[in-house]
Write an enzyme that holds these catalytic residues in place. Sequence first.
Site, mmCIF file in Angstrom:
data_model
loop_
_atom_site.group_PDB
_atom_site.id
_atom_site.type_symbol
_atom_site.label_atom_id
_atom_site.label_comp_id
_atom_site.label_asym_id
_atom_site.label_seq_id
_atom_site.Cartn_x
_atom_site.Cartn_y
_atom_site.Cartn_z
ATOM 1 N N ARG A 43 47.704 -7.355 43.529
ATOM 2 C CA ARG A 43 46.864 -8.030 42.534
ATOM 3 C C ARG A 43 45.478 -7.385 42.390
ATOM 4 O O ARG A 43 44.515 -8.057 42.061
ATOM 5 C CB ARG A 43 46.694 -9.514 42.851
ATOM 6 C CG ARG A 43 47.964 -10.321 42.737
ATOM 7 C CD ARG A 43 48.323 -10.568 41.266
ATOM 8 N NE ARG A 43 49.430 -11.494 41.182
ATOM 9 C CZ ARG A 43 49.303 -12.779 40.875
ATOM 10 N NH1 ARG A 43 48.142 -13.282 40.588
ATOM 11 N NH2 ARG A 43 50.370 -13.547 40.823
ATOM 12 N N ARG A 47 42.279 -10.983 38.238
ATOM 13 C CA ARG A 47 41.200 -11.937 38.011
ATOM 14 C C ARG A 47 39.920 -11.706 38.800
ATOM 15 O O ARG A 47 38.905 -12.320 38.511
ATOM 16 C CB ARG A 47 41.711 -13.348 38.303
ATOM 17 C CG ARG A 47 42.795 -13.771 37.364
ATOM 18 C CD ARG A 47 43.526 -14.977 37.902
ATOM 19 N NE ARG A 47 44.191 -14.673 39.161
ATOM 20 C CZ ARG A 47 44.892 -15.557 39.852
ATOM 21 N NH1 ARG A 47 44.969 -16.799 39.441
ATOM 22 N NH2 ARG A 47 45.493 -15.207 40.966
ATOM 23 N N ARG A 56 41.094 -10.098 28.988
ATOM 24 C CA ARG A 56 42.064 -11.186 28.900
ATOM 25 C C ARG A 56 41.523 -12.447 28.215
ATOM 26 O O ARG A 56 42.294 -13.375 27.949
ATOM 27 C CB ARG A 56 42.562 -11.534 30.316
ATOM 28 C CG ARG A 56 43.665 -10.615 30.872
ATOM 29 C CD ARG A 56 44.999 -10.813 30.157
ATOM 30 N NE ARG A 56 45.238 -12.203 29.828
ATOM 31 C CZ ARG A 56 45.578 -13.147 30.698
ATOM 32 N NH1 ARG A 56 45.775 -12.842 31.947
ATOM 33 N NH2 ARG A 56 45.752 -14.398 30.324
ATOM 34 N N ASP A 92 54.117 -8.812 35.146
ATOM 35 C CA ASP A 92 54.410 -9.987 35.961
ATOM 36 C C ASP A 92 55.897 -9.971 36.270
ATOM 37 O O ASP A 92 56.678 -9.400 35.507
ATOM 38 C CB ASP A 92 54.026 -11.287 35.240
ATOM 39 C CG ASP A 92 54.097 -12.476 36.196
ATOM 40 O OD1 ASP A 92 53.134 -12.697 36.932
ATOM 41 O OD2 ASP A 92 55.149 -13.154 36.232
ATOM 42 N N TYR A 167 61.836 -19.526 40.283
ATOM 43 C CA TYR A 167 61.145 -19.913 39.039
ATOM 44 C C TYR A 167 62.127 -20.449 38.005
ATOM 45 O O TYR A 167 61.850 -21.420 37.302
ATOM 46 C CB TYR A 167 60.348 -18.734 38.464
ATOM 47 C CG TYR A 167 59.091 -18.461 39.261
ATOM 48 C CD1 TYR A 167 58.010 -19.337 39.196
ATOM 49 C CD2 TYR A 167 58.976 -17.358 40.087
ATOM 50 C CE1 TYR A 167 56.857 -19.116 39.944
ATOM 51 C CE2 TYR A 167 57.833 -17.121 40.835
ATOM 52 C CZ TYR A 167 56.774 -18.007 40.765
ATOM 53 O OH TYR A 167 55.651 -17.795 41.501
HETATM 54 O O1 CP3 Z 1 45.354 -11.667 38.873
HETATM 55 C C1 CP3 Z 1 45.935 -12.300 38.000
HETATM 56 O O2 CP3 Z 1 46.185 -13.506 38.082
HETATM 57 C C2 CP3 Z 1 46.311 -11.556 36.755
HETATM 58 C C3 CP3 Z 1 47.128 -12.179 35.743
HETATM 59 C C4 CP3 Z 1 48.400 -12.850 36.201
HETATM 60 C C5 CP3 Z 1 49.497 -12.238 36.859
HETATM 61 N N1 CP3 Z 1 50.471 -13.167 37.010
HETATM 62 C C6 CP3 Z 1 49.544 -10.828 37.218
HETATM 63 C C7 CP3 Z 1 50.526 -10.327 38.169
HETATM 64 C C8 CP3 Z 1 48.719 -14.186 35.993
HETATM 65 C C9 CP3 Z 1 47.857 -15.283 35.381
HETATM 66 C C10 CP3 Z 1 50.027 -14.374 36.527
HETATM 67 C C11 CP3 Z 1 50.805 -15.616 36.483
HETATM 68 C C12 CP3 Z 1 51.609 -15.812 37.669
HETATM 69 N N2 CP3 Z 1 52.879 -15.318 37.839
HETATM 70 C C13 CP3 Z 1 51.218 -16.434 38.842
HETATM 71 C C14 CP3 Z 1 49.847 -16.954 39.130
HETATM 72 C C15 CP3 Z 1 49.555 -18.332 38.762
HETATM 73 C C16 CP3 Z 1 48.062 -18.517 38.856
HETATM 74 O O3 CP3 Z 1 47.449 -18.683 37.807
HETATM 75 O O4 CP3 Z 1 47.538 -18.419 39.971
HETATM 76 C C17 CP3 Z 1 52.293 -16.348 39.738
HETATM 77 C C18 CP3 Z 1 52.338 -16.878 41.127
HETATM 78 C C19 CP3 Z 1 53.323 -15.636 39.071
HETATM 79 C C20 CP3 Z 1 54.615 -15.193 39.618
HETATM 80 C C21 CP3 Z 1 54.433 -13.891 40.278
HETATM 81 N N3 CP3 Z 1 53.931 -12.754 39.659
HETATM 82 C C22 CP3 Z 1 54.756 -13.555 41.618
HETATM 83 C C23 CP3 Z 1 55.330 -14.487 42.643
HETATM 84 C C24 CP3 Z 1 54.440 -12.188 41.761
HETATM 85 C C25 CP3 Z 1 54.642 -11.348 42.967
HETATM 86 C C26 CP3 Z 1 53.384 -11.128 43.681
HETATM 87 C C27 CP3 Z 1 52.817 -12.324 44.373
HETATM 88 O O5 CP3 Z 1 51.657 -12.651 44.084
HETATM 89 O O6 CP3 Z 1 53.518 -12.911 45.203
HETATM 90 C C28 CP3 Z 1 53.910 -11.728 40.541
HETATM 91 C C29 CP3 Z 1 53.505 -10.348 40.282
HETATM 92 C C30 CP3 Z 1 52.275 -10.097 39.522
HETATM 93 N N4 CP3 Z 1 51.630 -10.951 38.721
HETATM 94 C C31 CP3 Z 1 51.593 -8.850 39.471
HETATM 95 C C32 CP3 Z 1 50.505 -9.010 38.633
HETATM 96 C C33 CP3 Z 1 49.475 -7.978 38.262
HETATM 97 C C34 CP3 Z 1 52.050 -7.557 40.106
HETATM 98 C C35 CP3 Z 1 51.841 -7.317 41.469
HETATM 99 C C36 CP3 Z 1 50.499 -6.916 41.956
HETATM 100 O O7 CP3 Z 1 49.606 -6.508 41.189
HETATM 101 O O8 CP3 Z 1 50.350 -6.965 43.162
#
Ligand code: CP3
Length: 363
Positions: A43, A47, A56, A92, A167
Amino acid sequence: MTTDTTGTAARDGEPRRGGPADSPFVRACRREPGPHTPVWFMRQAGRSLPEYREIRATVPMLESCRRPELVTEITLQPVRRHGVDAAILFSDIVVPVAAAGIDLDIVPGTGPVVAEPVRTAADVERISPIGRDDVSYVDEAVRQLVAELGDTPLIGFAGAPFTLASYLVEGGPSRTHAKTKALMYGDPELWHALCARLAEVTLSFLRVQIDAGVSAVQLFDSWAGALSEADYRRFVLPHSTYVLGGLADAGVPRIHFGVGTAELLGAMGEAGADVVGVDWRTPLDVATRRIGPDKAVQGNLDPTVLLAPWPVVEAEVRRIVEQGRAAPGHVFNLGHGVLPETDPDVLTRVVALVHELTARPAR
Ligand code: CP3
């Protein structure tokens, strides 16, 4: 700019010196010595960065994942700012599932929300196979990024079948994964059919990224730690093995990561990983004993430590670097993603500190 942007090919079959395939990150994944221990942060594009929040502010999450010029810019931001050793594609885990025909959205402050949760055999049929044309924006973004990044490797990624299934079955984020596990225990045949479909989608999605030039891939099974080892082996391992095993000949390192997986580290390695991601609960020397000598490890600073005063951060980074020396290869990372409230300057300092502590004289 380099001419060989794939970083994989050279006529004699050896990686071209200086390209991403010869980078400190890829070398550590392959358990080869390098100039320093490489660092990136899960990540890192997200954010915690004001320049990300600015982009964003007016673009919904899924739309930003489908616009190659935005994906490219957001992916590059942490590379410019922190000097990390690898970029990770901004996307994502639900992006390929949406491309496979599942109606979902990413709701601010909640996460992925699925319009009609997947709970029956007919629901499973709604998940269609995908190919490059279904995710052409990812193909395009990766190609742009590989050209821009030069010698810095780009990591592609996907969600693993269990985490994606959670999910889809729950309809959104869940603390207990109760509906998911109820389906898994109550109807194993349907469970395996669902995971087999998701494994196919995930494998195709990773192949698109590899064909477009990523230098490594990470399979995120973020929520696998909800399972016992016995259940993991029975209900999940075959499907994650299908994905990682399907990439065995792709020529890029495969990282396999989950949270709360202390009991699963050995099995997650067996799924076909070159590198096993470790969360902060298991010291890297202990993790290395569980994973075995033929795999590198990635991790494992607790993301909340970054919110503490610098001397605390520094002591923890030093401990992790030392414990990482027990592994045959170490990629420094967090134990899970960067928290939004993290001061980006602390991340930059961590990168510099890891590099300084692990600098090895040129060969
Ligand atoms: O930092 C950010 O939040 C950026 C934007 C964003 C991402 N996903 C980027 C992402 C947002 C708002 C999401 C939504 C999302 N999807 C969430 C977060 C909810 C919240 O608002 O807190 C979640 C938990 C998901 C599902 C998800 N996405 C999982 C479980 C994973 C695997 C990694 C982890 O955190 O366990 C992702 C991958 C993901 N989402 C990446 C990015 C840029 C790629 C991996 C990385 O950069 O490490």
